[in-house]
Design an enzyme around this catalytic site. Structure first.
Site: not given
Ligand code: F6P
Length: 344
Positions: A127-128, A277, A171, A268
């Site tokens: 995913i990075d 993922r 990441g 926040r």
């Protein structure tokens, strides 16, 4: 006819099942190969834990997140007689070529094994999107979509309560997910590992927005982002895994406190974590993963070992696995400069 092994290693990633399905479908139906799936990444090879994969038992998995084979961060080079055991296991199953689906760590192992004469072919996943030698990895598009949806939703609370919302995304040491989802979600600041940030500068920008009449701000921060005054990433846990990686996480909460302290605006933090993922891959990732799977079984069938399939422009190419590992692919200056137009 050959016997092909396949494993999925490292963090799970949307699209892994699409690769497995494509390898099996073409491997069995077109080439007449037998395909053996190793359980839990390199651990399965070390312990010879496997299942025979067929078009039947890999049917209906295209849209499923995770991996039917399981995954782990096991590093055979850190295990007692690891390489020897990998060889023995592959020999016992008479595996002609092993397809390793993974990121920098899993493919780093594949590259070292290739140098030792083991027949491997690599498929890039993470995913990075931080693997060199491929334009994109599958899983990245899904993660960006999930983060963008989250940013859209966080706008509701930000606008309703006049708050600053900090969104921490994954990441590792590259800011791809942060930059893409920040642009897509209209973030007011995007903080990435490649550009250490000055908290005063970030707060000044937020103050400026609010003085100009905006009532809220959205800050997207990559888990590996660092403030200029510090060389250290914020970690969720000090212990490192078998590839020497510490677990990142926590910069979002630090920023929440700093922004509120410096600006006085209510702030926040939301940490998206493994939600990024999970679940079904986007159509883009299903297609890319399927193309990678088909290209990988072709590569293995050609006996073109030591190669990784890669996306180069619109085409799928073969590149030496060694080109993909070792140097992290960090974000392009162009993409970050595009993002900066909206908050620089
Ligand atoms: O490499 C994928 C990734 O999700 C990174 O973005 C993140 O830092 C890491 O894996 C988290 O790993 P784990 O699931 O082992 O906590």
């Amino acid at each position: 006819m050959a016997r092909i092994g396949i494993l999925t290693g490292g963090g799970d990633c949307p699209g892994l099942n699409a690769v497995i399905r494509a390898v099996v479908r073409k491997g069995v139906n077109r080439y007449g190969h037998a395909v053996v799936g190793y359980k839990d990444g390199w651990r399965g090879v070390l312990e010879n834990q496997r299942i025979n994969l067929t078009p039947d038992n890999t049917s209906g998995i295209l849209h499923r997140g995770g991996t039917i084979l399981g995954s782990s961060r096991t590093n055979p080079f850190k295990e007692e007689r690891g390489v020897e055991r990998v060889r023995a296991s592959l020999l016992e199953e008479r595996i002609d070529c092993l397809i390793a689906v993974g990121g920098e760590d899993t493919l780093g192992v594949a590259d070292k094994l290739n140098a030792e004469g083991v027949h491997v072919v690599g498929v890039p996943k993470t995913i990075d999107n931080d693997l060199s030698a491929t334009d994109f990895t599958f899983g990245f598009n899904t993660a960006v979509q999930i983060c963008t949806d989250a940013i859209d939703r966080l706008h509701s609370t930000a606008e309703s309560h006049n708050r600053v919302m900090v969104v921490e995304v994954m990441g590792r040491h590259a800011g791809w997910i942060a930059t893409y989802s920040g642009i897509a979600g209209g973030a007011d600041a995007i903080l990435v590992p490649e550009r250490p940030f000055d908290i005063e500068h970030v707060c000044e920008h937020i103050r400026h927005r609010h003085q100009a009449g905006r009532t809220f701000s959205i800050v997207v921060v990559a888990e590996g982002a660092v403030p200029v005054e510090s060389d250290n990433v914020v970690t969720a846990k000090d212990a490192s895994d078998s590839f020497g990686h510490v677990r990142l996480g926590g910069i979002g909460v630090k920023l929440e406190m700093e922004i509120e302290r410096h600006t006085g605006y209510e702030t926040r933090a939301t940490i998206l974590g493994h939600i990024q993922r999970g679940g079904t891959p986007t159509a883009y990732d299903r297609v890319l993963a399927t193309r990678f799977g088909i290209a990988a079984i072709d590569c293995a069938s050609d006996g073109d070992y030591g190669q990784m399939v890669a996306l180069r422009g619109p085409a799928i190419a073969r590149v030496p696995i060694s080109d993909a590992v070792g140097t992290l692919k960090t974000i392009d200056a162009e993409i970050y400069e595009t993002a900066e137009v909206f908050f620089g």
